[in-house]
Write an enzyme that holds these catalytic residues in place. Structure first.
Site, PDB file in Angstrom:
ATOM      1  N   ARG A 131      -6.644   9.635  -9.832  1.00  0.00           N
ATOM      2  CA  ARG A 131      -7.171   9.857  -8.443  1.00  0.00           C
ATOM      3  C   ARG A 131      -6.212  10.361  -7.114  1.00  0.00           C
ATOM      4  O   ARG A 131      -4.518   9.578  -6.848  1.00  0.00           O
ATOM      5  CB  ARG A 131      -7.674   9.036  -8.156  1.00  0.00           C
ATOM      6  CG  ARG A 131      -8.633   9.031  -6.357  1.00  0.00           C
ATOM      7  CD  ARG A 131      -7.545   8.824  -5.236  1.00  0.00           C
ATOM      8  NE  ARG A 131      -8.170   8.759  -3.752  1.00  0.00           N
ATOM      9  CZ  ARG A 131      -7.750   8.292  -2.796  1.00  0.00           C
ATOM     10  NH1 ARG A 131      -6.306   8.405  -2.477  1.00  0.00           N
ATOM     11  NH2 ARG A 131      -8.444   8.883  -1.642  1.00  0.00           N
ATOM     12  N   VAL A 132      -6.064  11.624  -6.903  1.00  0.00           N
ATOM     13  CA  VAL A 132      -5.472  12.516  -5.627  1.00  0.00           C
ATOM     14  C   VAL A 132      -6.087  11.703  -4.441  1.00  0.00           C
ATOM     15  O   VAL A 132      -7.234  12.440  -4.048  1.00  0.00           O
ATOM     16  CB  VAL A 132      -4.521  13.334  -5.771  1.00  0.00           C
ATOM     17  CG1 VAL A 132      -3.955  14.130  -4.661  1.00  0.00           C
ATOM     18  CG2 VAL A 132      -3.796  13.238  -6.879  1.00  0.00           C
ATOM     19  N   GLY A 133      -5.402  11.140  -3.023  1.00  0.00           N
ATOM     20  CA  GLY A 133      -5.784  11.497  -1.912  1.00  0.00           C
ATOM     21  C   GLY A 133      -5.439  12.710  -1.219  1.00  0.00           C
ATOM     22  O   GLY A 133      -4.957  13.799  -1.602  1.00  0.00           O
ATOM     23  N   SER A 177       0.823  -0.812   0.541  1.00  0.00           N
ATOM     24  CA  SER A 177      -0.187   0.226   0.138  1.00  0.00           C
ATOM     25  C   SER A 177       0.319   1.201   0.113  1.00  0.00           C
ATOM     26  O   SER A 177       0.091   2.393  -0.052  1.00  0.00           O
ATOM     27  CB  SER A 177      -1.066  -0.034   1.056  1.00  0.00           C
ATOM     28  OG  SER A 177       0.141  -0.376   2.677  1.00  0.00           O
ATOM     29  N   THR A 186      -1.129   3.486   4.599  1.00  0.00           N
ATOM     30  CA  THR A 186      -0.721   4.788   4.003  1.00  0.00           C
ATOM     31  C   THR A 186       0.418   4.341   5.538  1.00  0.00           C
ATOM     32  O   THR A 186      -0.165   4.775   6.700  1.00  0.00           O
ATOM     33  CB  THR A 186      -1.271   6.553   3.975  1.00  0.00           C
ATOM     34  OG1 THR A 186      -2.579   5.739   3.296  1.00  0.00           O
ATOM     35  CG2 THR A 186       0.143   7.019   4.178  1.00  0.00           C
ATOM     36  N   THR A 191      -4.295   8.498   8.178  1.00  0.00           N
ATOM     37  CA  THR A 191      -4.924   7.551   7.493  1.00  0.00           C
ATOM     38  C   THR A 191      -6.057   7.110   7.168  1.00  0.00           C
ATOM     39  O   THR A 191      -6.965   7.404   7.672  1.00  0.00           O
ATOM     40  CB  THR A 191      -3.899   6.344   7.668  1.00  0.00           C
ATOM     41  OG1 THR A 191      -4.142   5.258   6.626  1.00  0.00           O
ATOM     42  CG2 THR A 191      -4.495   5.955   8.916  1.00  0.00           C
ATOM     43  N   GLY A 192      -6.920   6.321   6.044  1.00  0.00           N
ATOM     44  CA  GLY A 192      -8.153   5.993   6.253  1.00  0.00           C
ATOM     45  C   GLY A 192      -8.559   6.644   5.032  1.00  0.00           C
ATOM     46  O   GLY A 192      -7.311   7.164   4.114  1.00  0.00           O
ATOM     47  N   HIS A 193      -9.414   7.302   4.480  1.00  0.00           N
ATOM     48  CA  HIS A 193     -10.301   6.950   3.348  1.00  0.00           C
ATOM     49  C   HIS A 193      -9.669   9.104   2.991  1.00  0.00           C
ATOM     50  O   HIS A 193      -9.854   9.680   3.472  1.00  0.00           O
ATOM     51  CB  HIS A 193     -11.783   7.378   3.269  1.00  0.00           C
ATOM     52  CG  HIS A 193     -11.847   6.350   2.688  1.00  0.00           C
ATOM     53  ND1 HIS A 193     -12.398   5.120   4.315  1.00  0.00           N
ATOM     54  CD2 HIS A 193     -12.340   5.130   1.708  1.00  0.00           C
ATOM     55  CE1 HIS A 193     -13.415   3.647   3.956  1.00  0.00           C
ATOM     56  NE2 HIS A 193     -12.861   3.937   2.012  1.00  0.00           N
ATOM     57  N   GLY A 194      -8.357   8.792   2.088  1.00  0.00           N
ATOM     58  CA  GLY A 194      -8.392  10.505   1.602  1.00  0.00           C
ATOM     59  C   GLY A 194      -9.499  12.192   2.109  1.00  0.00           C
ATOM     60  O   GLY A 194      -9.001  12.729   1.844  1.00  0.00           O
ATOM     61  N   THR A 230       2.112   7.113   0.173  1.00  0.00           N
ATOM     62  CA  THR A 230       1.428   5.987  -0.507  1.00  0.00           C
ATOM     63  C   THR A 230       1.324   5.674  -2.204  1.00  0.00           C
ATOM     64  O   THR A 230       1.308   6.529  -2.134  1.00  0.00           O
ATOM     65  CB  THR A 230      -0.372   6.402   0.407  1.00  0.00           C
ATOM     66  OG1 THR A 230      -1.431   5.200   0.692  1.00  0.00           O
ATOM     67  CG2 THR A 230      -0.862   7.452  -0.256  1.00  0.00           C
TER      68      THR A 230
HETATM   69  C1  SD4 Z   1      -5.848   7.456   0.177  1.00  0.00           C
HETATM   70  N1  SD4 Z   1      -5.601   8.094   3.000  1.00  0.00           N
HETATM   71  O1  SD4 Z   1      -5.048   7.934  -0.707  1.00  0.00           O
HETATM   72  C2  SD4 Z   1      -4.847   7.427   1.518  1.00  0.00           C
HETATM   73  C3  SD4 Z   1      -5.138   6.190   1.911  1.00  0.00           C
HETATM   74  C4  SD4 Z   1      -5.107   5.050   3.276  1.00  0.00           C
HETATM   75  O2  SD4 Z   1      -5.645   3.910   4.162  1.00  0.00           O
HETATM   76  O3  SD4 Z   1      -4.402   5.822   3.974  1.00  0.00           O
HETATM   77  N2  SD4 Z   1      -6.272   4.263   3.269  1.00  0.00           N
HETATM   78  O4  SD4 Z   1      -6.695   8.141   0.795  1.00  0.00           O
END
Ligand code: SD4
Length: 332
Positions: A217-219, A87, A189, A240-243, A207
């Site tokens: 796509r950019v987070g 990842s 990430t 971390t998580g859903h950007g 990440t």
């Molecule tokens: C993103 N935050 O690209 C990053 C990915 C991530 O758990 O951390 N996922 O959205």
């Protein structure tokens, strides 16, 4: 008489002011001492369990009185360079078209910033981000331009798609169902924040982003203020998580500003998560489909974290050793 009364008043004020000044001086000295004795440094924090290994590399530098900036770069390069970590960096999962596109950013104690987004073929995007910071008048380069810049700086172009990730992608193509998964294999990430022996803060975040994302796509991870923020007077945070959800609340800047208002790192992360929760409800989306986690560190070396749902952990390394801590979470 009037003049005399005024004189008495003025001198009373003057001596009161003197006393206050004295108290101020004494108090601020006490505060400074208090601050000195309580500071835990150096210290480094990073997201997920791969943070343990990354912290080791960062600690090598911090423990020798090295700079937080060098420590965070060296630290996050460990998962970036490891093909087994799927990842981040080399070995990262591709987008829906099979391209491994990487996002990264870095920030130092003087608010110098550098970032790359949607960068292909370069194993260590964090070092390209640092080069953007140090060698260009800009703060962010994306896509082909970021690649051209990296090549001009001597970075080597290589294939980052490993067999396992390619296999997974081909499997995914059969259903072609795009639904970002939370907590993939318990690591995602890597965001790293550190306070060095000199008392300076820096951070890095890198990440391959959401697996099978749309091309381009950019987070949040390469976006200063969203995936990472450092304020050398206050503290640092990374996410971390859903950007998309982190960007929506300018997450890490929010966490740092909450610490500025006097919140502990954990309280600040908790309040930022509460903001995600509230906006998700307002937008009538299902919170169960969302994971967002923050980690934060303040100038005293106090740290904390919070996330939306269970499963997020982070690694902390200070004089008492390197350990993994489960983050508190909102969804019980
Ligand atoms: C993103 N935050 O690209 C990053 C990915 C991530 O758990 O951390 N996922 O959205």
């Amino acid at each position: 008489m009037n003049t005399r009364r005024n004189f008495i008043k003025t001198s009373a004020f003057a001596s009161a002011a003197l006393l206050v000044n004295k108290l101020d001086a004494a108090e601020s000295e006490k505060f400074a001492n208090d601050f000195k004795t309580k500071v835990v440094k150096p210290i480094v924090l990073s997201t997920w369990n791969f943070g343990l290994k990354a912290n080791e590399a960062a600690w090598e530098i911090l423990n020798k009185n090295g700079k937080a900036l060098d420590a965070v770069e060296a630290g996050v390069k460990i998962p970036e360079g490891d093909p087994a970590e799927r990842s981040v960096g080399y070995g990262g999962r591709p987008d829906r078209d099979g391209h491994v596109t990487l996002d990264a950013c870095i920030m130092d104690e003087n608010a110098n910033i550098g970032s790359v987004a949607c960068l292909e073929f370069i194993k260590h995007p964090i070092s390209v981000a640092r080069a953007v910071m140090e060698k260009t008048p800009h703060v962010m380069l994306v896509g082909e331009g970021a690649l051209q810049f990296a090549l001009s700086q001597g970075f080597i172009k290589e294939n980052l798609l490993v067999d396992e990730s390619e296999k997974e992608w081909k499997e995914w193509l059969k259903t072609n169902n795009y639904k970002p998964v939370v907590n993939i294999e318990n690591h995602d990430t890597i965001g790293m924040i550190a306070l060095d022996a000199n008392g300076d803060l820096s951070g890095a975040c890198t990440t391959s982003g959401m697996a099978f994302k749309m091309h381009g796509r950019v987070g949040d991870s390469p976006i200063i203020g969203a995936g990472l923020y450092v304020d050398n007077e206050i503290g640092a945070a990374t996410a971390t998580g859903h950007g998309e959800e982190v960007i929506r609340i300018a997450g890490c800047h929010l966490v740092v500003e909450l610490m500025r208002q006097g919140k502990t790192p954990e309280q600040a992360c908790k309040e930022a998560v509460a903001r995600v929760v509230k906006l998700t409800a307002n937008r009538k989306k299902n919170l169960k489909d969302i994971q967002v986690g923050f980690i934060a560190l303040n100038k005293k070396g106090e740290y904390g974290s919070f996330c939306v749902q269970s499963g997020f952990n982070y690694a902390v390394y200070d004089a008492s050793g390197n350990r993994l801590i489960d983050a508190g979470f909102h969804l019980k």
